[in-house]
Scaffold this motif. Structure first.
Motif: not given
Length: 436
Positions: A152, A202-203, A256, A265, A275, A277, A281
């Protein structure tokens, strides 16, 4: 006349001999053909780059030797594991299957998979990131090999940074900086936000921020001691609640509801400037972003300066289910799937972070990828140094649901961060007692 008869007789004998030899050779060929093993390989890669590359890899393997033929069987996501369990119970499982990396020990304990350690080469362990290898171990056995993983990070919109007067020198390295930069990127008119700089959920889930804050320790430490209600994790949950309060539940819920994929997106549309992710991604950005869309990637900031850019990863293994008829051949195919060149080929096509460390490193400096693709793998190499795997403890199979219930209670305003994690600790302790 006599000589002619002798010649005809000899010719007949030769024909009989040649026919017998041909029959014998054909018999041998048929025997060899019947000895060839067919392996049924189950995956959930039914379309796109992953299907194309895995079928190309299987074709390469089938051409590389004459003892085994591998057949690819696509099973839909979500169905593959329930179907495999039914097949194992019925005594007719696939020979090789892609499985969740976090639950290897559960399948091993339940005798749903096979220990393949006796078939592995001596140096197999060294191919993999250590934290991935550890997930495949159960009671001194190896129940599959790691195939791919993830890690991540935070993606940021370079154009929005420029418009806000921010440069690379302003990229956040701590949570405090992340919050401050996020505020600079917010766009608010009257009481309505049209752009959010950064919102931590998020996310990513709260569990990732919790381990990031707590020196890489998740809900359980390496000795499977419960570590939910700790000072740093309470601080992490409180920080999330503070971000929720800043933007307001109505703003979060409204935005959301608008989130989607492709051009919808929120990162691509500019609704979200930064963001968190999965690094993979990038494949979505590669497919859907306009040619002039500029983005960068940074590690998850440190909780405090010097505490470490801890992150979380998941992924998949390739395993031999219990009851498979050709374990040796299946194990050999699994070693092929996780070998350096094969992993490099899969990674170049899918942008997955592969379990084979050298395969990932090769993609950084190789010729398969463009400059952006190489940057993605360079980030993977750096981030994997601080990426934590969280295999499900055998004594607490459902602990995540218990913890999430308490976190949700805090997010709804029914409990404080301290109360939520205190109650989560108690609930998981009771679960462990029940399963010991």
């Amino acid at each position: 006349m006599k000589k002619r008869k002798i010649f005809i007789a000899l010719l007949a004998l030769v024909m009989v001999f040649l026919t017998a030899c041909g029959t014998q050779q054909q018999s041998k060929a048929n025997s060899g053909s019947s000895d060839k093993v067919t392996l049924d390989f189950w995956t959930f890669w039914g379309s796109g780059d992953r299907r194309e590359v895995i079928e190309s890899i299987i074709s390469d393997y089938n051409k590389s030797q004459d003892k085994v033929t591998v057949k690819h069987s696509y099973q839909p996501w979500g169905d593959i594991w329930t179907k495999s369990l039914s097949a194992i119970t019925a005594g007719n499982p696939p020979d090789v299957i892609v499985q969740d990396i976090m639950s290897v020990s559960q399948r091993a304990e339940a005798q749903q998979s096979v220990d393949i350690s006796r078939y592995l080469d001596a140096g197999t362990k060294k191919q993999f990131y250590p934290q991935l290898w550890e997930t495949t171990q159960y009671q001194e056995g190896t129940y599959g090999l790691p195939f791919n993983t993830d890690t991540q990070v935070i993606f940021y919109n370079k154009q929005i940074f420029k418009e806000a007067g921010l440069t690379e020198a302003d990229l956040p390295t701590t949570w405090a900086e992340l919050e401050a930069v996020g505020r600079q990127l917010d766009v608010k008119k009257n009481k309505t936000y049209s752009r959010v700089g950064f919102y931590p959920l998020w996310n990513l889930g709260a569990e990732v921020w919790a381990l990031n804050a707590d020196n890489g320790t998740s809900w359980f430490n390496d000795n499977e001691k419960i570590k939910i209600n700790t000072k740093n994790k309470v601080a992490a949950l409180q920080w999330i609640l503070d971000q929720q309060k800043h933007y307001g539940k109505s703003t979060i819920n409204r935005l959301e509801a608008e989130f989607g994929s492709g051009v919808s997106d929120p990162f691509l549309s500019g609704t979200v400037a930064m963001r968190a992710q999965n690094l993979n991604y990038y494949t979505s950005l590669k497919e859907n972003a306009s040619k002039d869309f500029e983005f960068g990637v940074i590690q998850l900031p440190e909780f405090k300066s010097g505490s470490g850019h801890w992150s979380w990863g998941g992924g998949f293994t390739v395993e031999v289910p219990k009851g498979a008829k050709h374990v040796k051949e299946s194990a050999e195919f699994i070693q092929y799937l996780t070998s350096e060149k094969v992993q490099q080929k899969f990674g170049a096509a899918s942008f997955d972070i592969m379990a084979n460390e050298d395969a990932n490193n090769n993609l950084i400096d190789g010729t398969e990828l463009d400059e952006t693709g190489q940057m993605i793998y360079a980030m993977a190499a750096e981030n994997m140094k601080k990426t934590i795997m969280t295999p499900v403890p055998l004594t607490a199979p459902d602990h995540t649901n218990l913890i999430q219930e308490e976190i949700d209670s805090a997010l709804l305003g029914n409990k404080t961060a301290k109360e939520a994690l205190r109650d989560a600790q108690s609930a998981v302790e009771n679960l462990v007692k029940q399963n010991q």
